[in-house]
Scaffold this active site. Structure first.
Site, PDB file in Angstrom:
ATOM      1  N   GLY A  14      45.371  41.989  37.444  1.00  0.00           N
ATOM      2  CA  GLY A  14      46.069  42.585  36.223  1.00  0.00           C
ATOM      3  C   GLY A  14      46.627  41.492  35.367  1.00  0.00           C
ATOM      4  CE  LYS A 130      36.327  48.052  48.309  1.00  0.00           C
ATOM      5  NZ  LYS A 130      36.659  47.029  47.666  1.00  0.00           N
ATOM      6  CD  GLU A 154      31.022  50.337  35.788  1.00  0.00           C
ATOM      7  OE1 GLU A 154      30.405  50.116  36.596  1.00  0.00           O
ATOM      8  OE2 GLU A 154      30.548  51.196  34.997  1.00  0.00           O
ATOM      9  N   GLY A 211      36.871  30.399  48.749  1.00  0.00           N
ATOM     10  CA  GLY A 211      37.664  31.721  48.238  1.00  0.00           C
ATOM     11  C   GLY A 211      36.749  32.975  48.504  1.00  0.00           C
ATOM     12  CD  GLU A 214      40.885  38.576  50.841  1.00  0.00           C
ATOM     13  OE1 GLU A 214      41.726  37.795  51.273  1.00  0.00           O
ATOM     14  OE2 GLU A 214      40.386  38.638  49.673  1.00  0.00           O
ATOM     15  CG  ASP A 225      33.646  45.280  50.150  1.00  0.00           C
ATOM     16  OD1 ASP A 225      34.601  45.748  49.663  1.00  0.00           O
ATOM     17  OD2 ASP A 225      32.704  45.154  49.767  1.00  0.00           O
ATOM     18  CE  LYS A 229      32.329  46.665  46.743  1.00  0.00           C
ATOM     19  NZ  LYS A 229      32.015  45.314  46.787  1.00  0.00           N
ATOM     20  N   GLY A 326      35.657  38.205  41.191  1.00  0.00           N
ATOM     21  CA  GLY A 326      36.125  37.338  40.485  1.00  0.00           C
ATOM     22  C   GLY A 326      37.431  38.106  39.468  1.00  0.00           C
TER      23      GLY A 326
END
Length: 350
Positions: A14, A130, A154, A211, A214, A225, A229, A326
């Site tokens: 954000g 997601k 997107e 990084g 997690e 994950d 998707k 990112g």
């Protein structure tokens, strides 16, 4: 006319979006006639602030980064603080809700409720979450259409790399027969490191230190994950809903250095691949490690990079590659959708 935005969630993504809007204000105005006003921010940990005539973005970012809170944001006679996320959605004068909360992907909450409430109040939604898209795609798309608002997502598959807009717009006219992709940067980084001689646990520790992974990397390592998707791609590209739980899913935790070396001896590489196939009106999907030849389009995708290949009847295979994560990249995905939301609104006026 400005587009008024309320942000639900104000973590790294954000804040990156707000930063991009602040940096690109003049360019957005000149290129697209788009003036963005952030009128509200509501974050479960940082607090909430609303100002109908727009918040000062540099002051907003400075306040959060110095204090970790919105409580000290400078007030005017029109400033309201302390609204919940639902109050912000319902009572602010925002046209668009940017939904970037921390959400449980298994339930889609709280993002799913935020989407429903925004559509109910005639507001558009742009999200990077997601869960709602994978679990309730058809329902949300129909609700957005019924309320004549925009629904943008997107950033849910490859962050700022437009993996969803490419097939729906640029590849229009093709029959897409199969989608396959390296859609998780953490696992691809680990597999690349193992090719370079690391053991699995060493590669995971390095990914965490950088990084990419997690503290609890289960969702990445076990393929969960990517499974969400794959469900989004099936819904969006093929128009066929797949429940994530019905997609075969296997992760990379069983792969060893011996497996990697054995593949290399045969001019092959291991990749965690999502595959979504369409044939005879039936769509099937899987997520699993696969050995692919070194001349495969996806074999050269190294490190934390993502890539997706669309197998098309007219254009042949088309590959799109870029960062799949990112903060700035994901913030950019929100801007992509906001620009398209604005374009659609302008077209509806003509």
């Amino acid at each position: 006319m400005s587009v008024k935005v309320a942000m639900i969630g104000f973590g790294g993504v954000g804040q990156s979006f707000a930063e991009i809007v602040n940096e690109k204000q003049k360019e957005l105005q000149q290129k697209y006639g788009l003036e963005v006003e952030i009128v509200a921010v509501s974050d479960v940990k940082k607090g909430a602030v609303y100002q109908s005539d727009g918040l000062n973005i540099p002051k907003l970012l400075d306040c959060v980064r110095r204090t970790g809170s919105l409580e000290n944001y400078p007030e005017t006679s029109q400033t309201i603080k302390g609204w919940s996320s639902l109050e912000t959605i319902e009572q602010s004068n925002a046209d668009v809700i940017i939904e970037v909360t921390y959400t449980d992907v298994k339930t889609g909450e709280p993002a799913l409720t935020h989407c429903h409430r925004a559509f109910d109040t005639g507001k558009s939604v742009i999200t990077t979450n997601k869960g709602p898209v994978a679990l309730a795609y058809k329902e949300l798309i129909e609700k957005a259409e019924d309320n004549e608002v925009f629904f943008g997502f997107e950033g849910t598959v490859m962050s700022g790399t437009p993996a969803l807009r490419l097939p729906s717009e640029t590849l229009a006219g093709n029959e897409i027969r199969e989608i396959k992709g390296v859609l998780n940067g953490t696992t691809n980084y680990i597999l690349t490191a193992m090719e370079e001689g690391m053991e699995f646990n060493q590669a995971l520790e390095k990914a965490q230190a950088l990084g990419y992974a997690e503290a609890d990397p289960t969702s990445d390592l076990e393929g969960y994950d990517v499974r969400y998707k794959a469900a989004i791609l099936s819904n969006h590209v093929f128009g066929v809903p797949l429940d994530p739980k019905d997609i075969f899913c296997a992760g990379i935790t069983g792969l060893t250095a011996h497996d990697i070396n054995e593949a290399a001896a045969c001019d092959e590489k291991w990749k965690l691949l999502a595959r979504i196939r369409q044939g005879n009106g039936v769509v099937t999907a899987s997520v699993q490690p696969e050995r692919i030849k070194n001349d495969d389009l996806l074999a050269g995708i190294m490190g934390a990079t993502n890539a997706i290949v669309y197998e098309c009847d007219l254009s042949g295979p088309i590959m799109l590659t870029g960062s799949g994560a990112g903060l700035k990249e994901t913030g950019f995905s929100l801007l992509i959708d906001l620009i398209h939301c604005h374009k659609r609104k302008e077209l509806s006026k003509t």
